[in-house]
Write an enzyme that holds these catalytic residues in place. Structure first.
Site, PDB file in Angstrom:
ATOM      1  N   ARG A  84       0.854  -1.185   0.000  1.00  0.00           N
ATOM      2  CA  ARG A  84       0.000   0.000   0.000  1.00  0.00           C
ATOM      3  C   ARG A  84       0.891   1.236   0.000  1.00  0.00           C
ATOM      4  O   ARG A  84       1.702   1.416   0.918  1.00  0.00           O
ATOM      5  CB  ARG A  84      -0.909   0.000   1.242  1.00  0.00           C
ATOM      6  N   HIS A 128      -2.726  10.965   0.571  1.00  0.00           N
ATOM      7  CA  HIS A 128      -2.181  10.791   1.914  1.00  0.00           C
ATOM      8  C   HIS A 128      -1.527  12.113   2.309  1.00  0.00           C
ATOM      9  O   HIS A 128      -0.329  12.193   2.557  1.00  0.00           O
ATOM     10  CB  HIS A 128      -1.200   9.616   1.951  1.00  0.00           C
ATOM     11  N   GLU A 173      -7.177   8.555   6.158  1.00  0.00           N
ATOM     12  CA  GLU A 173      -7.437   9.253   7.413  1.00  0.00           C
ATOM     13  C   GLU A 173      -7.875  10.702   7.219  1.00  0.00           C
ATOM     14  O   GLU A 173      -7.182  11.629   7.670  1.00  0.00           O
ATOM     15  CB  GLU A 173      -6.198   9.215   8.312  1.00  0.00           C
ATOM     16  N   ASN A 303      -7.267   2.015  10.034  1.00  0.00           N
ATOM     17  CA  ASN A 303      -5.939   2.159  10.633  1.00  0.00           C
ATOM     18  C   ASN A 303      -6.113   2.167  12.142  1.00  0.00           C
ATOM     19  O   ASN A 303      -6.925   2.929  12.663  1.00  0.00           O
ATOM     20  CB  ASN A 303      -5.290   3.477  10.208  1.00  0.00           C
ATOM     21  N   TYR A 305      -4.012   2.002  15.993  1.00  0.00           N
ATOM     22  CA  TYR A 305      -2.772   1.973  16.785  1.00  0.00           C
ATOM     23  C   TYR A 305      -3.038   1.760  18.272  1.00  0.00           C
ATOM     24  O   TYR A 305      -2.340   0.994  18.923  1.00  0.00           O
ATOM     25  CB  TYR A 305      -1.979   3.268  16.566  1.00  0.00           C
ATOM     26  N   GLU A 381      -3.446  -0.101   8.244  1.00  0.00           N
ATOM     27  CA  GLU A 381      -2.246   0.292   9.002  1.00  0.00           C
ATOM     28  C   GLU A 381      -2.369  -0.225  10.423  1.00  0.00           C
ATOM     29  O   GLU A 381      -3.430  -0.115  11.035  1.00  0.00           O
ATOM     30  CB  GLU A 381      -2.102   1.821   9.118  1.00  0.00           C
TER      31      GLU A 381
HETATM   32  C1  GCO Z   1      -1.265   8.200  10.204  1.00  0.00           C
HETATM   33  C2  GCO Z   1      -0.762   7.925   8.852  1.00  0.00           C
HETATM   34  C3  GCO Z   1       0.641   7.433   8.835  1.00  0.00           C
HETATM   35  C4  GCO Z   1       1.434   7.576  10.107  1.00  0.00           C
HETATM   36  C5  GCO Z   1       1.193   6.435  11.048  1.00  0.00           C
HETATM   37  C6  GCO Z   1       1.939   6.553  12.369  1.00  0.00           C
HETATM   38  O1  GCO Z   1      -1.975   7.396  10.768  1.00  0.00           O
HETATM   39  O2  GCO Z   1      -0.937   9.229  10.772  1.00  0.00           O
HETATM   40  O3  GCO Z   1      -1.574   7.189   8.032  1.00  0.00           O
HETATM   41  O4  GCO Z   1       1.110   8.244   7.824  1.00  0.00           O
HETATM   42  O5  GCO Z   1       2.769   7.659   9.839  1.00  0.00           O
HETATM   43  O6  GCO Z   1      -0.151   6.347  11.353  1.00  0.00           O
HETATM   44  O7  GCO Z   1       1.539   7.669  13.068  1.00  0.00           O
END
Ligand code: GCO
Length: 479
Positions: A84, A128, A173, A303, A305, A381
């Site tokens: 990707r 992006h 995002e 995405n 985290y 992600e």
């Molecule tokens: C985001 C983006 C990525 C970042 C990753 C880590 O989520 O901010 O898609 O470009 O680098 O998530 O923060």
């Protein structure tokens, strides 16, 4: 433990599960001024003093633009099923609309065919965050014209790369583009105005609609089209009604103001009411917009985290007994506007970003979204920043990253067992890169990049991921 036992203890994924890694143009390409690429809002933002840590820029980044063949071989070596990446709008249509830059397109043509030659499916993100400055000068995402220009640019990319691309992601995002870029000022273009963020939010969704329509008309049924959202696993700090209500508002801003328009063709009423109080009389929504925004998609990219814990502002400091710490949001801040405080778990395991590690958040989010949306999901992600370094033997032993990835893949698998139609997973990131306002200070890669020389070193996590891909599943024990 025998091999058989190890496999028994492992976690398998369904045949055809797509294993990938992700990057984004401005974060890896470099070659900022070459072959006719114009400036983007990030080039400009990086040059404003104080915006990016250490004054870092994406001018050179990982020099992926010049090291394309090497990076393609590296991906093939990892056994990736998909890659990707994003196309830099200023490389392809330097003024944002109109003139097409053949040299810029040529880079992506080489990238896509290089992937296909190696049996890797190209997954293209069209935006992006690197908006051409010419469009920013006309208002950027505050202007509806930017959404139309995005449709035209999409048509150009689709016409050129159409047949070779496996999946199209319109926006990455959009929450960050609108809210970090226009309300909080920490991403380009660095504005701090809630009303502007609202306008940007809607125009980004209109842009998504223009791109979907361009892809469908250019490529017909062949195009698999989706969008990538950074949805949140938002948890109330307690079952106190005020905390629950605060979490509901934050859920509205992160999740429902995307999912409702995209999949149900309406904005959530409670958010419309809250947001109207920020900028009375703002009218950016036109007849027909929501119908276009809710045009059917083929998949949704998520995405993820870290989850978030939220309380009512006045309860932020009262949660210490529950193992949480927070502070009352400052007047005029984003948190204050949502009447919500974000709390943190005392003693939680964290990544180098300071983000809590809690894979149950991914499971929870996938199960919720899987119930709410009618399309297959991809984790587009997921990953961790760690304090990586090359040890004296030259190795990068990033066991924390392996644990992070392993535990999140297990969480994803549990969601699938609960019925979620998850079709693939993309590690963020293929390689260390420019982490936006944090510059090069945070490393997310499976591959270590030595910035002064550009040299790549596979981290231990890269070897681990190669094994996961090879066996289509996780080994019995992390590492
Ligand atoms: C985001 C983006 C990525 C970042 C990753 C880590 O989520 O901010 O898609 O470009 O680098 O998530 O923060």
């Amino acid at each position: 433990m025998s091999d058989a036992q190890a496999i028994d203890d492992g976690v398998g994924f369904p045949e055809g599960f797509l294993w990938g890694a992700a990057t984004a143009s401005y974060q890896v390409e470099g070659a900022a001024g070459e072959d006719g690429r114009s400036e983007s809002i990030w080039d400009r933002f990086c040059r404003e003093p104080g915006r990016v840590l250490h004054g870092d820029t994406g001018d050179v980044a990982c020099d992926h633009y010049h090291r394309l063949e090497e990076d393609l071989d590296l991906m093939a070596g990892l056994g990736l099923g998909a890659y990707r990446f994003s196309v830099a709008w200023p490389r392809v249509v330097p003024e944002g609309r109109g003139r097409v830059n053949a040299a810029g397109l040529d880079f992506y043509r080489r990238l896509v065919s290089g992937l296909r030659e190696r049996g890797i499916v190209p997954v293209v993100t069209l935006y992006h965050w690197d908006l051409p400055v010419a469009l920013d000068d006309e208002g950027g995402w505050l202007s509806r014209g930017t959404a139309d220009a995005f449709g035209e640019y999409t048509r150009v990319v689709a016409g050129e790369l159409g047949d070779a691309v496996g999946k199209w992601i319109t926006l990455n995002e959009p929450w960050c583009s609108a809210w970090l870029g226009y309300a909080m000022g920490v991403h380009a273009p660095g504005h701090e105005d809630l009303g502007e963020a609202l306008a940007a939010h809607h125009h980004l969704l209109v842009a998504h609609a223009s791109a979907v329509s361009a892809l469908r008309s250019e490529l017909g049924e062949r195009a698999e089209v989706g969008i990538t959202l950074n949805l949140g696993a938002i948890r109330p700090a307690s079952d106190h009604p005020d905390d629950v209500a605060a979490a509901r508002r934050v859920d509205g801003n992160h999740n429902r103001i995307f999912l409702d328009p995209l999949f149900a063709g309406r904005y959530p009423e409670d958010m419309v009411e809250l947001m109207a109080s920020w900028r009375p009389g703002l009218t950016v929504v036109r007849d027909g917009d929501l119908e276009a925004i809710s045009a059917p998609l083929d998949f949704l990219g998520i995405n993820f985290y870290s989850p978030a814990t939220v309380s009512a502002p006045e309860r932020a400091t009262a949660s210490v007994d529950a193992g949480l710490i927070g502070s009352t949001p400052e007047a005029g801040s984003f948190g204050a506007a949502h009447r919500a405080a974000t709390l943190s778990r005392i003693g939680a395991k964290r990544t180098a970003m300071g983000w809590e590690v809690d894979p149950s958040g991914l499971e929870e989010l996938l199960v919720r979204v899987g119930r709410e949306v009618p399309v297959p999901l991809y984790v587009t992600e997921n990953g961790a920043a760690c304090e990586d370094y090359r040890d004296p033997s030259g190795a990068v032993r990033d066991t924390e990253r392996i644990e992070y990835l392993d535990s999140h893949l297990r969480a994803a698998r549990r969601a699938m067992d609960a019925g979620v139609d998850l079709r693939g997973y993309f590690a963020w990131s293929l390689m260390d890169n420019f982490e936006w306002a944090l510059g090069y200070s945070k490393r997310f890669g499976l591959v270590f990049v030595d910035y002064p020389t550009g040299e790549r070193t596979l981290k231990q996590s890269a070897a681990w991921y190669r094994e996961v891909i090879g066996r289509n599943g996780l080994p019995g024990a992390a590492g």
